[in-house]
Write a protein that holds these residues in place. Structure first.
Motif, PDB file in Angstrom:
ATOM      1  N   LEU A 110      -3.758 -10.831  11.616  1.00 55.72           N
ATOM      2  CA  LEU A 110      -3.397 -11.327  10.286  1.00 55.72           C
ATOM      3  C   LEU A 110      -3.455 -10.198   9.257  1.00 55.72           C
ATOM      4  O   LEU A 110      -4.471  -9.508   9.152  1.00 55.72           O
ATOM      5  CB  LEU A 110      -4.348 -12.448   9.883  1.00 55.72           C
ATOM      6  CG  LEU A 110      -4.026 -13.221   8.602  1.00 55.72           C
ATOM      7  CD1 LEU A 110      -2.702 -13.957   8.739  1.00 55.72           C
ATOM      8  CD2 LEU A 110      -5.150 -14.212   8.296  1.00 55.72           C
ATOM      9  N   PRO A 111      -2.397  -9.990   8.463  1.00 52.39           N
ATOM     10  CA  PRO A 111      -2.440  -8.956   7.420  1.00 52.39           C
ATOM     11  C   PRO A 111      -3.487  -9.288   6.354  1.00 52.39           C
ATOM     12  O   PRO A 111      -3.688 -10.448   5.993  1.00 52.39           O
ATOM     13  CB  PRO A 111      -1.024  -8.989   6.829  1.00 52.39           C
ATOM     14  CG  PRO A 111      -0.183  -9.721   7.806  1.00 52.39           C
ATOM     15  CD  PRO A 111      -1.094 -10.665   8.518  1.00 52.39           C
ATOM     16  N   LEU A 112      -4.130  -8.238   5.844  1.00 52.24           N
ATOM     17  CA  LEU A 112      -5.161  -8.388   4.814  1.00 52.24           C
ATOM     18  C   LEU A 112      -4.825  -7.517   3.622  1.00 52.24           C
ATOM     19  O   LEU A 112      -4.413  -6.365   3.770  1.00 52.24           O
ATOM     20  CB  LEU A 112      -6.524  -7.953   5.381  1.00 52.24           C
ATOM     21  CG  LEU A 112      -7.661  -7.791   4.356  1.00 52.24           C
ATOM     22  CD1 LEU A 112      -8.143  -9.150   3.871  1.00 52.24           C
ATOM     23  CD2 LEU A 112      -8.812  -6.972   4.947  1.00 52.24           C
ATOM     24  N   ILE A 113      -5.007  -8.076   2.413  1.00 50.65           N
ATOM     25  CA  ILE A 113      -5.016  -7.262   1.205  1.00 50.65           C
ATOM     26  C   ILE A 113      -6.256  -7.633   0.402  1.00 50.65           C
ATOM     27  O   ILE A 113      -6.765  -8.746   0.502  1.00 50.65           O
ATOM     28  CB  ILE A 113      -3.752  -7.462   0.328  1.00 50.65           C
ATOM     29  CG1 ILE A 113      -3.678  -8.896  -0.220  1.00 50.65           C
ATOM     30  CG2 ILE A 113      -2.487  -7.116   1.094  1.00 50.65           C
ATOM     31  CD1 ILE A 113      -2.558  -9.096  -1.246  1.00 50.65           C
ATOM     32  N   THR A 114      -6.767  -6.664  -0.352  1.00 47.75           N
ATOM     33  CA  THR A 114      -7.820  -6.984  -1.308  1.00 47.75           C
ATOM     34  C   THR A 114      -7.189  -7.120  -2.690  1.00 47.75           C
ATOM     35  O   THR A 114      -6.275  -6.361  -3.031  1.00 47.75           O
ATOM     36  CB  THR A 114      -8.921  -5.916  -1.346  1.00 47.75           C
ATOM     37  OG1 THR A 114      -8.411  -4.706  -1.916  1.00 47.75           O
ATOM     38  CG2 THR A 114      -9.444  -5.628   0.056  1.00 47.75           C
ATOM     39  N   TYR A 115      -7.665  -8.088  -3.434  1.00 48.97           N
ATOM     40  CA  TYR A 115      -7.061  -8.421  -4.723  1.00 48.97           C
ATOM     41  C   TYR A 115      -8.047  -8.074  -5.841  1.00 48.97           C
ATOM     42  O   TYR A 115      -8.923  -8.855  -6.181  1.00 48.97           O
ATOM     43  CB  TYR A 115      -6.700  -9.907  -4.758  1.00 48.97           C
ATOM     44  CG  TYR A 115      -5.756 -10.306  -5.876  1.00 48.97           C
ATOM     45  CD1 TYR A 115      -4.410 -10.522  -5.627  1.00 48.97           C
ATOM     46  CD2 TYR A 115      -6.215 -10.482  -7.175  1.00 48.97           C
ATOM     47  CE1 TYR A 115      -3.539 -10.900  -6.641  1.00 48.97           C
ATOM     48  CE2 TYR A 115      -5.355 -10.842  -8.193  1.00 48.97           C
ATOM     49  CZ  TYR A 115      -4.026 -11.059  -7.914  1.00 48.97           C
ATOM     50  OH  TYR A 115      -3.170 -11.435  -8.937  1.00 48.97           O
ATOM     51  N   ALA A 116      -7.907  -6.860  -6.390  1.00 53.70           N
ATOM     52  CA  ALA A 116      -8.749  -6.415  -7.512  1.00 53.70           C
ATOM     53  C   ALA A 116     -10.213  -6.726  -7.258  1.00 53.70           C
ATOM     54  O   ALA A 116     -10.914  -7.263  -8.104  1.00 53.70           O
ATOM     55  CB  ALA A 116      -8.280  -7.052  -8.811  1.00 53.70           C
ATOM     56  N   VAL A 117     -10.682  -6.357  -6.068  1.00 52.90           N
ATOM     57  CA  VAL A 117     -12.039  -6.686  -5.666  1.00 52.90           C
ATOM     58  C   VAL A 117     -13.031  -5.745  -6.350  1.00 52.90           C
ATOM     59  O   VAL A 117     -12.709  -4.599  -6.682  1.00 52.90           O
ATOM     60  CB  VAL A 117     -12.147  -6.639  -4.130  1.00 52.90           C
ATOM     61  CG1 VAL A 117     -12.175  -5.203  -3.634  1.00 52.90           C
ATOM     62  CG2 VAL A 117     -13.349  -7.398  -3.617  1.00 52.90           C
ATOM     63  N   GLY A 118     -14.244  -6.233  -6.563  1.00 54.44           N
ATOM     64  CA  GLY A 118     -15.331  -5.407  -7.074  1.00 54.44           C
ATOM     65  C   GLY A 118     -16.234  -4.985  -5.927  1.00 54.44           C
ATOM     66  O   GLY A 118     -16.553  -5.806  -5.050  1.00 54.44           O
ATOM     67  N   VAL A 119     -16.663  -3.730  -5.920  1.00 56.40           N
ATOM     68  CA  VAL A 119     -17.450  -3.193  -4.804  1.00 56.40           C
ATOM     69  C   VAL A 119     -18.708  -2.508  -5.331  1.00 56.40           C
ATOM     70  O   VAL A 119     -18.655  -1.764  -6.314  1.00 56.40           O
ATOM     71  CB  VAL A 119     -16.629  -2.174  -3.988  1.00 56.40           C
ATOM     72  CG1 VAL A 119     -17.385  -1.766  -2.725  1.00 56.40           C
ATOM     73  CG2 VAL A 119     -15.255  -2.735  -3.619  1.00 56.40           C
ATOM     74  N   GLY A 120     -19.823  -2.748  -4.645  1.00 60.60           N
ATOM     75  CA  GLY A 120     -21.055  -2.052  -4.949  1.00 60.60           C
ATOM     76  C   GLY A 120     -22.088  -2.931  -5.653  1.00 60.60           C
ATOM     77  O   GLY A 120     -21.734  -3.951  -6.249  1.00 60.60           O
ATOM     78  N   PRO A 121     -23.368  -2.512  -5.538  1.00 63.75           N
ATOM     79  CA  PRO A 121     -23.851  -1.348  -4.774  1.00 63.75           C
ATOM     80  C   PRO A 121     -23.698  -1.560  -3.268  1.00 63.75           C
ATOM     81  O   PRO A 121     -23.762  -2.693  -2.791  1.00 63.75           O
ATOM     82  CB  PRO A 121     -25.326  -1.260  -5.165  1.00 63.75           C
ATOM     83  CG  PRO A 121     -25.708  -2.650  -5.574  1.00 63.75           C
ATOM     84  CD  PRO A 121     -24.486  -3.239  -6.199  1.00 63.75           C
ATOM     85  N   LEU A 122     -23.478  -0.460  -2.562  1.00 60.20           N
ATOM     86  CA  LEU A 122     -23.199  -0.527  -1.132  1.00 60.20           C
ATOM     87  C   LEU A 122     -23.969   0.603  -0.438  1.00 60.20           C
ATOM     88  O   LEU A 122     -23.411   1.633  -0.068  1.00 60.20           O
ATOM     89  CB  LEU A 122     -21.703  -0.393  -0.900  1.00 60.20           C
ATOM     90  CG  LEU A 122     -21.122  -0.925   0.418  1.00 60.20           C
ATOM     91  CD1 LEU A 122     -21.458  -2.404   0.614  1.00 60.20           C
ATOM     92  CD2 LEU A 122     -19.609  -0.731   0.450  1.00 60.20           C
TER      93      LEU A 122
END
Length: 381
Positions: A110-122
């Protein structure tokens, strides 16, 4: 051959938790998808499917927490695309929970895209590795701020990363009538200040809860006396109500404070911002809403995402309330009030730029949808 009128799109994020910021993100995202794919079947993976279905009757809502790989497969098998986001969901201890679902989808091609995701702390090795390996297979990676891109790069992701902006910037305001303010106990004819508070967290690590409430109460009292205003606390999620009551209980001018109690949609809270002469707060989407409506605002940051917003919009931001004694804190509030008109035009220009950046996510998504649609039509021939 199965007849189809549109694509089937899955949306996975922190939805159904009765957080107005997350619901604003979902509203903006769904409106965007409908513009590009009006006949799409949209399935939202929700913490509370009943709540999501009630708030968004045009979509299907299914659970994902506590659902096994076997049980999630029948839904994932129906999708043409999985959208991860938006919102800040890829951080330590939490990222692995979302990516467990994503990995099952990717195993099925299945194709995946992230939509303006926020990341962190990681910083957790497990979460960092899962984010790197999972997003390496994504068709497109879009994040909502520069900090998120830096976190992904530090985690070792080498894919192109597009920085856009929070999907809430796509939201259109709904009317919030004066009569609703009267029903909330806010009198007519007075200046009105919006205040957003949340649990202390990283914003006040060295203050106990009572001390934190007392410090914010000083801001409320100062505004009441400095500009002859009423203060309206705007809870963005349920726990904010408790902390709003805690702050109000320490205000000497508590009779001039109110806590918003009605059940309002994000677009209505966005419309509420038109009534504020000033907004001071911690919640990211409270501040985004104020910026969108041209209301002067002062962030009280508790996380990098709030600092990033302040930087993008060119507004001052205090470095966390635990490091501010009463004097400097109130001086900054006082300065914001005095300089509000001088800052208005520059802030409005920056807000317009960020709104345009938010549309960048839409453009990326449209390109992916066009590609999937073309491939689907080719296979159907």
């Amino acid at each position: 051959m199965r007849e189809r009128t549109g694509l089937t799109i899955g949306v996975l994020g922190s939805y159904g938790g009765r957080n107005l910021g997350d619901e604003a993100i979902l509203t903006g995202l769904l409106d965007d998808l409908r513009r590009h794919e009006p006949h799409a079947r949209i399935i939202v993976f929700s913490r509370n499917p009943a709540h999501t279905a009630l708030a968004h009757p045009e979509v299907e809502a299914v659970p994902w927490e506590g659902v096994s790989r076997v049980d999630s497969s029948p839904v994932l098998n129906q999708l043409d695309l999985l959208i991860l986001g938006g919102g800040g969901i890829l951080y330590d201890k939490e990222a692995r929970r979302y990516l467990r679902v994503v990995r099952v989808a990717q195993e099925r091609g299945l194709p995946l895209i992230t939509y303006a995701v926020g990341v962190g702390p990681l910083t957790d090795t497990l979460d960092s590795g899962m984010v790197r390996e999972t997003l390496a297979q994504a068709v497109e990676v879009t994040v909502r701020d520069q900090e998120s891109r830096m976190v992904l790069e530090e985690a070792g992701l080498v894919n192109p990363i597009t920085v856009t902006a929070d999907p809430a910037f796509l939201l259109e305001p709904e009317e919030f009538p004066q009569q609703w303010l009267r029903e909330e106990g806010v009198p007519a004819g007075s200046r009105l200040v919006g205040l957003s508070v949340r649990e202390p967290g990283r914003a006040a690590e060295r203050l106990d809860v009572d001390g934190y409430h007392r410090l914010l109460a000083q801001i409320g009292d100062f505004l009441v006396h400095r500009i002859d205003a009423y203060v309206l606390f705007v809870p963005m999620e349920r726990d904010d109500i408790r902390h709003s009551h805690g702050v109000l209980s320490h205000m000497t001018a508590a009779d001039r404070g109110r806590i918003l109690h009605g059940d309002y949609r994000p677009a209505q809270i966005l419309g509420l911002m038109r009534h504020f002469d000033l907004a001071v707060g911690m919640r990211l989407h409270f501040l985004i809403f104020a910026a969108m409506m041209g209301t002067p605002f002062l962030p009280l940051p508790y996380a990098g995402k709030v600092f990033d917003l302040a930087q993008r919009l060119g507004v001052p931001a205090l470095r966390g309330v635990e490091r501010e004694v009463e004097g400097p804190l109130l001086a900054e509030v006082d300065r914001l009030w005095d300089e509000r008109e001088a800052r208005a035009d520059a802030t409005a220009r920056r807000v317009a730029e960020v709104c345009e950046q938010a549309r960048g996510t839409s453009q990326v998504t449209r390109s992916v949808l066009d590609s999937i649609r073309a491939r689907t039509l080719t296979h159907a021939l």
